[in-house]
Design a protein around this motif. Structure first.
Motif, mmCIF file in Angstrom:
data_model
loop_
_atom_site.group_PDB
_atom_site.id
_atom_site.type_symbol
_atom_site.label_atom_id
_atom_site.label_comp_id
_atom_site.label_asym_id
_atom_site.label_seq_id
_atom_site.Cartn_x
_atom_site.Cartn_y
_atom_site.Cartn_z
ATOM 1 N N LEU A 154 -4.868 10.907 -0.509
ATOM 2 C CA LEU A 154 -3.693 10.247 -1.056
ATOM 3 C C LEU A 154 -4.164 9.011 -1.814
ATOM 4 C CD1 LEU A 154 -0.628 9.734 -1.315
ATOM 5 C CD2 LEU A 154 -0.743 8.600 0.921
ATOM 6 N N VAL A 155 -3.732 8.880 -3.064
ATOM 7 C CA VAL A 155 -4.069 7.739 -3.907
ATOM 8 C C VAL A 155 -2.754 7.110 -4.355
ATOM 9 C CG1 VAL A 155 -5.189 6.971 -6.027
ATOM 10 C CG2 VAL A 155 -6.155 8.887 -4.730
ATOM 11 N N PHE A 156 -2.628 5.798 -4.167
ATOM 12 C CA PHE A 156 -1.421 5.117 -4.634
ATOM 13 C C PHE A 156 -1.770 3.723 -5.123
ATOM 14 C CE2 PHE A 156 -1.604 4.337 -0.070
ATOM 15 C CZ PHE A 156 -1.311 2.989 0.058
ATOM 16 N N PHE A 157 -0.831 3.138 -5.837
ATOM 17 C CA PHE A 157 -1.001 1.813 -6.424
ATOM 18 C C PHE A 157 0.055 0.886 -5.835
ATOM 19 C CE2 PHE A 157 -2.495 5.083 -9.176
ATOM 20 C CZ PHE A 157 -3.726 4.617 -9.595
ATOM 21 N N VAL A 158 -0.372 -0.327 -5.463
ATOM 22 C CA VAL A 158 0.515 -1.270 -4.787
ATOM 23 C C VAL A 158 0.127 -2.686 -5.201
ATOM 24 C CG1 VAL A 158 -0.961 -1.346 -2.718
ATOM 25 C CG2 VAL A 158 1.465 -1.889 -2.515
ATOM 26 N N PRO A 159 1.096 -3.598 -5.338
ATOM 27 C CA PRO A 159 0.744 -4.987 -5.653
ATOM 28 C C PRO A 159 -0.227 -5.547 -4.602
ATOM 29 C CG PRO A 159 3.112 -4.688 -5.822
ATOM 30 C CD PRO A 159 2.560 -3.434 -5.227
ATOM 31 N N VAL A 160 -1.178 -6.336 -5.055
ATOM 32 C CA VAL A 160 -2.212 -6.886 -4.172
ATOM 33 C C VAL A 160 -1.595 -7.562 -2.950
ATOM 34 C CG1 VAL A 160 -4.025 -8.637 -4.027
ATOM 35 C CG2 VAL A 160 -3.910 -7.117 -6.008
ATOM 36 N N LYS A 161 -0.542 -8.340 -3.148
ATOM 37 C CA LYS A 161 0.074 -9.080 -2.041
ATOM 38 C C LYS A 161 0.704 -8.172 -0.993
ATOM 39 C CE LYS A 161 1.125 -13.136 -4.835
ATOM 40 N NZ LYS A 161 2.172 -13.984 -5.393
ATOM 41 N N GLU A 162 0.964 -6.919 -1.334
ATOM 42 C CA GLU A 162 1.642 -5.996 -0.420
ATOM 43 C C GLU A 162 0.724 -4.936 0.172
ATOM 44 O OE1 GLU A 162 4.871 -6.083 0.541
ATOM 45 O OE2 GLU A 162 5.208 -7.905 -0.626
ATOM 46 N N SER A 163 -0.521 -4.841 -0.290
ATOM 47 C CA SER A 163 -1.368 -3.721 0.120
ATOM 48 C C SER A 163 -1.658 -3.706 1.620
ATOM 49 C CB SER A 163 -2.655 -3.672 -0.692
ATOM 50 O OG SER A 163 -3.423 -4.827 -0.515
ATOM 51 N N SER A 164 -1.953 -4.840 2.224
ATOM 52 C CA SER A 164 -2.232 -4.861 3.674
ATOM 53 C C SER A 164 -1.020 -4.427 4.482
ATOM 54 C CB SER A 164 -2.667 -6.254 4.117
ATOM 55 O OG SER A 164 -3.929 -6.562 3.592
ATOM 56 N N ARG A 165 0.158 -4.896 4.092
ATOM 57 C CA ARG A 165 1.375 -4.529 4.818
ATOM 58 C C ARG A 165 1.635 -3.021 4.731
ATOM 59 N NH1 ARG A 165 6.313 -3.235 3.653
ATOM 60 N NH2 ARG A 165 6.101 -3.702 1.430
ATOM 61 N N VAL A 166 1.495 -2.462 3.533
ATOM 62 C CA VAL A 166 1.731 -1.028 3.353
ATOM 63 C C VAL A 166 0.697 -0.224 4.136
ATOM 64 C CG1 VAL A 166 1.756 0.852 1.668
ATOM 65 C CG2 VAL A 166 2.918 -1.303 1.150
ATOM 66 N N LEU A 167 -0.574 -0.585 4.022
ATOM 67 C CA LEU A 167 -1.627 0.117 4.771
ATOM 68 C C LEU A 167 -1.394 0.033 6.273
ATOM 69 C CD1 LEU A 167 -4.859 -0.800 2.824
ATOM 70 C CD2 LEU A 167 -4.050 1.501 3.325
ATOM 71 N N GLN B 10 6.659 10.256 2.424
ATOM 72 C CA GLN B 10 8.003 9.729 2.687
ATOM 73 C C GLN B 10 7.923 8.314 3.253
ATOM 74 O OE1 GLN B 10 10.246 11.972 5.598
ATOM 75 N NE2 GLN B 10 12.157 11.420 4.609
ATOM 76 N N GLU B 11 6.997 8.081 4.177
ATOM 77 C CA GLU B 11 6.806 6.751 4.746
ATOM 78 C C GLU B 11 6.305 5.771 3.684
ATOM 79 O OE1 GLU B 11 6.812 3.778 7.672
ATOM 80 O OE2 GLU B 11 7.694 5.780 7.687
ATOM 81 N N LEU B 12 5.367 6.216 2.842
ATOM 82 C CA LEU B 12 4.871 5.364 1.760
ATOM 83 C C LEU B 12 6.023 4.903 0.878
ATOM 84 C CD1 LEU B 12 2.630 4.125 -0.026
ATOM 85 C CD2 LEU B 12 2.455 6.375 -1.156
ATOM 86 N N LYS B 13 6.895 5.823 0.505
ATOM 87 C CA LYS B 13 8.040 5.472 -0.338
ATOM 88 C C LYS B 13 8.989 4.506 0.376
ATOM 89 C CE LYS B 13 8.078 9.668 -3.123
ATOM 90 N NZ LYS B 13 8.847 10.898 -3.447
ATOM 91 N N ALA B 14 9.114 4.642 1.686
ATOM 92 C CA ALA B 14 10.020 3.778 2.452
ATOM 93 C C ALA B 14 9.501 2.352 2.570
ATOM 94 C CB ALA B 14 10.255 4.371 3.843
ATOM 95 N N VAL B 15 8.179 2.173 2.673
ATOM 96 C CA VAL B 15 7.624 0.830 2.903
ATOM 97 C C VAL B 15 7.094 0.167 1.641
ATOM 98 C CG1 VAL B 15 7.036 1.379 5.289
ATOM 99 C CG2 VAL B 15 5.288 1.629 3.529
ATOM 100 N N HIS B 16 6.953 0.926 0.578
ATOM 101 C CA HIS B 16 6.411 0.397 -0.673
ATOM 102 C C HIS B 16 7.461 -0.482 -1.351
ATOM 103 C CE1 HIS B 16 4.465 0.280 -4.575
ATOM 104 N NE2 HIS B 16 3.397 0.844 -4.025
ATOM 105 N N PRO B 17 7.052 -1.595 -1.963
ATOM 106 C CA PRO B 17 8.040 -2.488 -2.578
ATOM 107 C C PRO B 17 8.644 -1.971 -3.879
ATOM 108 C CG PRO B 17 5.822 -3.307 -2.977
ATOM 109 C CD PRO B 17 5.700 -2.144 -2.025
ATOM 110 N N TYR B 18 7.974 -1.053 -4.574
ATOM 111 C CA TYR B 18 8.464 -0.598 -5.875
ATOM 112 C C TYR B 18 9.593 0.418 -5.738
ATOM 113 C CZ TYR B 18 4.401 -2.603 -8.336
ATOM 114 O OH TYR B 18 3.450 -3.442 -8.869
ATOM 115 N N GLU B 19 10.462 0.407 -6.724
ATOM 116 C CA GLU B 19 11.548 1.385 -6.822
ATOM 117 C C GLU B 19 10.985 2.803 -7.004
ATOM 118 O OE1 GLU B 19 15.591 1.872 -9.485
ATOM 119 O OE2 GLU B 19 13.925 0.736 -10.331
ATOM 120 N N GLU B 20 9.947 2.922 -7.817
ATOM 121 C CA GLU B 20 9.250 4.187 -8.050
ATOM 122 C C GLU B 20 7.790 3.982 -7.672
ATOM 123 O OE1 GLU B 20 10.626 7.023 -9.057
ATOM 124 O OE2 GLU B 20 12.602 6.186 -9.498
ATOM 125 N N VAL B 21 7.287 4.810 -6.762
ATOM 126 C CA VAL B 21 5.912 4.676 -6.290
ATOM 127 C C VAL B 21 5.015 5.623 -7.094
ATOM 128 C CG1 VAL B 21 4.373 4.842 -4.306
ATOM 129 C CG2 VAL B 21 6.759 4.157 -3.981
#
Length: 112
Positions: free
Chosen positions: A6-19, A91-102
């Motif tokens: 799984l490869v995804f992109f996330v703002p630097v400030k949010e990456s630890s929380r999402v992981l 599904q979990e990634l989409k739920a916790v990710h800050p972006y509207e579209e992941v």
């Protein structure tokens, strides 16, 4: 057992929380390589996007080009059958990710 990357992109400030959320909820199947857990490869970069007229952007404004410091995150997902686990992780990634579209990619890995 199927194995995916799984490869995804996330703002630097949010990456630890999402992981941390993905590891906490799916730790038996996400980020496990042999006797190691919580494995991920995190690469810094700059993402760009322009929110359309119907978008509800978390960052930036509709119609304006935005550049964001992001992490590209790569991790393995083990799925014991039916591709159900990879679907649950996404599904979990989409739920916790800050972006509207992941933005994410899924690759099936082959065992050699």
């Amino acid at each position: 057992m199927a194995r995916f990357k799984l490869v995804f992109f996330v703002p630097v400030k949010e990456s630890s929380r999402v992981l941390n959320q993905l590891f906490a909820k799916h730790g038996q199947s996400v980020g496990r390589i042999g006797n190691y857990e919580n494995c991920a490869f995190v690469t810094p970069g700059t993402g760009q996007f322009r929110p359309g007229p119907e978008a509800n952007p978390v960052i930036g404004k509709r119609g304006e080009l935005e550049f964001v410091e992001e992490h590209r995150v790569e991790m393995v997902v083990d799925d014991k059958g039916g591709n159900e686990e990879i679907r649950n992780v996404i599904q979990e990634l989409k739920a916790v990710h800050p972006y509207e579209e992941v933005a994410y990619d899924v690759y099936r890995l082959e065992e050699f």
